[in-house]
Motif scaffolding. Structure first.
Motif, PDB file in Angstrom:
ATOM      1  N   LYS A  63      35.577  84.231 -14.999  1.00 15.65           N
ATOM      2  CA  LYS A  63      36.490  84.150 -16.142  1.00 15.65           C
ATOM      3  C   LYS A  63      36.665  82.704 -16.560  1.00 15.65           C
ATOM      4  O   LYS A  63      36.597  81.788 -15.737  1.00 15.65           O
ATOM      5  N   GLY A  64      36.942  82.510 -17.843  1.00 12.18           N
ATOM      6  CA  GLY A  64      37.209  81.177 -18.364  1.00 12.18           C
ATOM      7  C   GLY A  64      38.085  81.261 -19.600  1.00 12.18           C
ATOM      8  O   GLY A  64      37.990  82.210 -20.381  1.00 12.18           O
ATOM      9  N   TYR A  65      38.961  80.271 -19.774  1.00 10.76           N
ATOM     10  CA  TYR A  65      39.843  80.225 -20.940  1.00 10.76           C
ATOM     11  C   TYR A  65      39.326  79.158 -21.894  1.00 10.76           C
ATOM     12  O   TYR A  65      39.082  78.009 -21.503  1.00 10.76           O
ATOM     13  N   GLU A  66      39.127  79.549 -23.165  1.00 10.48           N
ATOM     14  CA  GLU A  66      38.627  78.607 -24.162  1.00 10.48           C
ATOM     15  C   GLU A  66      39.797  77.885 -24.812  1.00 10.48           C
ATOM     16  O   GLU A  66      40.663  78.512 -25.437  1.00 10.48           O
ATOM     17  N   ASP A  67      39.811  76.571 -24.669  1.00 11.09           N
ATOM     18  CA  ASP A  67      40.885  75.769 -25.234  1.00 11.09           C
ATOM     19  C   ASP A  67      40.688  75.621 -26.737  1.00 11.09           C
ATOM     20  O   ASP A  67      39.681  76.044 -27.310  1.00 11.09           O
ATOM     21  N   ALA A  68      41.685  75.024 -27.416  1.00 10.19           N
ATOM     22  CA  ALA A  68      41.632  74.891 -28.866  1.00 10.19           C
ATOM     23  C   ALA A  68      40.441  74.059 -29.324  1.00 10.19           C
ATOM     24  O   ALA A  68      39.889  74.295 -30.401  1.00 10.19           O
ATOM     25  N   ASP A  69      40.029  73.096 -28.527  1.00  6.93           N
ATOM     26  CA  ASP A  69      38.891  72.246 -28.910  1.00  6.93           C
ATOM     27  C   ASP A  69      37.547  72.814 -28.473  1.00  6.93           C
ATOM     28  O   ASP A  69      36.517  72.144 -28.603  1.00  6.93           O
ATOM     29  N   GLY A  70      37.552  74.031 -27.933  1.00  2.29           N
ATOM     30  CA  GLY A  70      36.304  74.662 -27.514  1.00  2.29           C
ATOM     31  C   GLY A  70      35.952  74.441 -26.060  1.00  2.29           C
ATOM     32  O   GLY A  70      34.952  74.997 -25.576  1.00  2.29           O
TER      33      GLY A  70
END
Length: 349
Positions: free
Chosen positions: A65-72
């Motif tokens: 799993k990974g969370y994509e931040d606002a800057d990608g």
């Protein structure tokens, strides 16, 4: 129910009472699903999981799993990271309140489940909770965890079982801003009366009588293709007339509903456009004839009354003439008498 696989095992926390339960799906998807194929040779089209950096297919064991931040930027999140979250409802359906059923907004309703008692020891507390819900005529609000997140649920009684509806959190339901018409419209009482008449004409229906006509037609098409036959022709739906007048549309809807229920005979041809219905006739041919006879009798009665009135008038006139003549005669006699009295008598010496 014995053949339905449970998707979650845990317990209901009812104060200090713990009820072992199994969570099973209360609904099923009956829609027909399709596979994507290559139209030239009928080969299956499959999706493969490929790493963008290495440009190769990876196995399920290599996927996390990974969370994509606002800057990608991708922030990896492991199962160990998630295990430290404060989630007391991981294996428990924790009842937090009992409220009237009408307090729950239907917009919050999500998936539905049955709560099956987990073995013989759970029978007594399970029945206790079920009967308490019945007598209180309330529903239980609970928290539970499923598929890695905490959720909100509503417990209610369905026949002899306890069902749980997943609920959306209140902040997940959007407000209906900008949905209603922004034009000011006035609805008069006559329009509301016609709408009420349409609702009464349509009446109620048993939901068990409803079925998915599209799925049945789709099954016929699949069966025909499998047998090498041409698919059945589907009749084109009737084109809806352009609504020119809301009142006329309501009147036609009431008429159509009554025709479908056999309360009124169907018209020979439906109008192409919505139009006002003609005024209903309050009498038929037989009453009209009776009305005609009645009218004739009325005319005769009126004629008789007129003739009688004329005779009465004539009699009155004749009486008046006779009275006037008698009066004149009396006056003439009175004058003669007065003249006689006024003549002086001759005295004798």
């Amino acid at each position: 129910m014995l053949h339905v696989r449970s998707i979650w095992n845990g317990a209901i926390s009812f104060g200090l009472v713990s009820i072992p339960i199994k969570l099973v799906n209360a609904t099923e998807n009956r829609s027909i699903s399709f596979r994507q194929i290559h139209t030239e040779d009928g080969g299956r089209i499959r999706y493969r999981k490929v790493c963008e950096l290495e440009d190769r297919e990876v196995t399920q064991a290599e996927i996390g799993k990974g969370y994509e931040d606002a800057d990608g930027t991708i922030i990896p999140i492991t199962d160990e990271d998630l295990s430290h979250l404060p989630l007391p409802t991981a294996k428990t359906i924790e009842i937090v309140a009992f409220v009237p059923a009408d307090r729950i907004d239907p917009l919050q309703m999500d998936s539905a489940y049955y709560l099956a008692a987990g073995g013989a020891p759970a029978a007594k507390p399970y029945t206790l909770l079920r009967e308490a819900l019945k007598r209180s005529q309330k529903v239980a609000i609970a928290k539970y965890a499923l598929r890695g997140r905490e959720r909100l649920g509503m417990l209610r009684v369905v026949e002899d079982a306890i069902a749980m509806h997943g609920l959306l959190w209140p902040d997940e339901v959007r407000a209906p801003e900008g949905v209603a018409p922004d034009t000011h419209v006035t609805v008069n009482d006559k329009e509301l009366d016609l709408a009420d008449a349409l609702m009464d004409t349509l009446g109620e229906i048993e939901l068990d009588e409803l079925h998915d006509a599209y799925r049945e037609a789709l099954e016929e098409v699949v069966a025909a293709k499998a047998a090498g036959e041409a698919p059945p022709e589907t009749p084109e739906p009737a084109k809806a007339g352009k609504v020119l007048d809301l009142m006329a549309a309501l009147e036609n809807s009431v008429r159509a509903a009554k025709v479908s229920r056999g309360e009124e005979p169907a018209e020979p041809k439906a109008a192409a456009q919505v139009r006002r219905l003609p005024e209903r006739k309050t009498s038929r041919a037989a009453p009209k004839q009776a009305a005609g006879k009645k009218s004739t009798a009325t005319k005769k009665t009126a004629a008789k009354k007129t003739a009688s009135a004329k005779k009465s008038t004539a009699k009155t006139a004749q009486g008046a003439k006779k009275t006037a003549a008698k009066s004149t005669a009396k006056k003439t006699t009175a004058k003669k008498t007065t003249a006689k009295k006024a003549t002086p008598r001759k005295r004798t010496a």
